[in-house]
Enzyme design. Structure first.
Site, PDB file in Angstrom:
ATOM      1  N   LYS A 180      52.652 100.544  49.192  1.00 46.83           N
ATOM      2  CA  LYS A 180      51.997 101.731  49.747  1.00 46.83           C
ATOM      3  C   LYS A 180      52.582 102.053  51.122  1.00 46.83           C
ATOM      4  CE  LYS A 180      47.828 100.947  47.072  1.00 46.83           C
ATOM      5  NZ  LYS A 180      46.489 100.360  47.000  1.00 46.83           N
TER       6      LYS A 180
ATOM      7  N   GLN B 139      41.857  97.399  50.211  1.00 46.83           N
ATOM      8  CA  GLN B 139      42.545  96.895  49.022  1.00 46.83           C
ATOM      9  C   GLN B 139      41.609  95.965  48.236  1.00 46.83           C
ATOM     10  OE1 GLN B 139      45.710  97.827  47.931  1.00 46.83           O
ATOM     11  NE2 GLN B 139      45.101  96.685  46.102  1.00 46.83           N
TER      12      GLN B 139
ATOM     13  N   ASP C 161      40.747 106.966  48.380  1.00 42.58           N
ATOM     14  CA  ASP C 161      40.629 106.418  47.026  1.00 42.58           C
ATOM     15  C   ASP C 161      39.575 107.177  46.219  1.00 42.58           C
ATOM     16  OD1 ASP C 161      42.512 104.418  46.591  1.00 42.58           O
ATOM     17  OD2 ASP C 161      41.341 102.904  47.658  1.00 42.58           O
TER      18      ASP C 161
END
Ligand code: NDP
Length: 302
Positions: free
Chosen positions: A54, A98, A127
């Site tokens: 990422k 994460q 997200d």
């Protein structure tokens, strides 16, 4: 029939180039560089790789990627404090935690994952896990869309594979993939227009009976199960489009939830694993980070 291979890597590269060019115009207009902050708790090797990927993808698109590495011993309160600090930091536009979080913190207690994800400011929730963003999606007035299903919509759109009026069967009902996928394709208006929405959707899961028969009714079959090669050729209607979300490690191979060789003989088009849905997920994360920067700009200006 040999199915067309839907090249997620190529489409993701296209999307990333578009984002890089939008980021360049955004900053040329005098706006701060979009910044994505990733919080990584513990040493999980797969998570470390994901976060590094990422970071690299951010860099290539002109987005600042910052990773906050917290030790395994981090407590829930410490993690919530870090999230709040990033919520308040105006130079940070997107925040992601994460997953998975380690089983136990310093205080011997496990993390309350729901409370952790809920703590991310909805305007920085790239997200799209926050109940606010899930609610907006549900009502058809989306802001951030969850990255994996949004990547799939982009892939279908860019391959001119319309879902309107089609029967889509989604297997798997997770909050991250299956549920939002079903919701997005059932809307009147999708992120890529009405053609890649307006589907008749069946959402299947582990308690579904007659899964094979249901799958065989699909014009578009989307597998997000996490069981290696579970979807066999006989479960696919001839000519169907098959999207394989699964990423499963079997020995030293990565395989999807679909038996690729069998499915390729029956389907008209299929995503490979790797190189299908995976690269699109990161591309849509970059998209959401730029969107977050734009939204925060507007909010600060008003
Ligand atoms: P989850 O484990 O959260 O959900 C799996 C779903 O599949 C559940 O709804 C479960 O049903 C259902 N299921 C399990 N077994 C069966 C079965 N035998 N028959 C029918 N349904 C079944 O997984 P995720 O959604 O997080 O991930 C799914 C897959 O996608 C994984 O391989 C994951 O690695 C991959 N993935 C890939 C991404 C990418 O970028 N390409 C991103 C995210 C995930 P129930 O609810 O009843 O338990």
């Amino acid at each position: 029939m040999t199915a067309e291979r839907l090249d997620g890597k190529k489409i993701a590269a296209e999307i990333r180039e578009e984002i890089a060019s939008k980021v360049a115009s955004f900053t040329r207009e005098g706006n701060g560089t979009p910044c994505l902050a990733a919080i990584l708790v513990g040493e999980d090797p797969a998570s470390q790789v994901y976060v590094r990927n990422k970071e690299r993808a951010c860099e290539k698109s002109g987005i600042i990627g910052r990773t906050f590495r917290l030790p395994d011993s981090t407590t829930q309160d410490e993690l919530l404090t870090k999230i709040e600090e990033l919520n308040q930091d105006q130079s940070v536009h997107g925040i992601l935690v994460q997953l998975p979080l380690p089983k136990k913190g310093n205080d011997g207690k496990g993390f309350d994952e729901r409370a952790v994800l809920d703590a991310v400011c909805p305007l920085k929730d790239v997200d799209a896990f926050s109940p606010v963003n899930v609610g907006l999606l549900m009502q058809g007035r989306h802001r951030f869309l969850p990255c994996t299903p949004h990547g799939i919509v982009q892939l279908l759109h860019r391959y001119h594979l319309a879902t309107s009026g089609k029967h889509v069967v989604v297997i798997g009902r997770s909050d991250i993939v299956g549920k939002p996928m079903a919701m997005m394709l059932a809307q009147r208006e999708g992120s890529c227009g009405a053609d890649t929405a307006n589907a008749t959707v069946t959402l299947a899961h582990s308690r579904t009976t007659n899964l094979k028969e249901i799958c065989r009714q699909a014009d578009i079959l989307i597998a997000a199960v996490g069981v290696p090669e579970m979807i066999r050729g006989e479960m696919i209607r001839p000519g169907a489009v098959v999207i394989d979300v699964g990423i499963n490690r079997v020995g030293d191979r990565l395989v999807g939830d679909v038996h690729f060789d069998e499915a390729s003989e029956v389907a008209s088009a299929i995503t490979p694993v790797p190189g299908g849905v995976g690269p699109l997920t990161i591309a849509m994360l970059l998209h959401n980070t730029l969107l977050a920067a734009e939204l925060q700009n507007q909010a600060n200006a008003s």
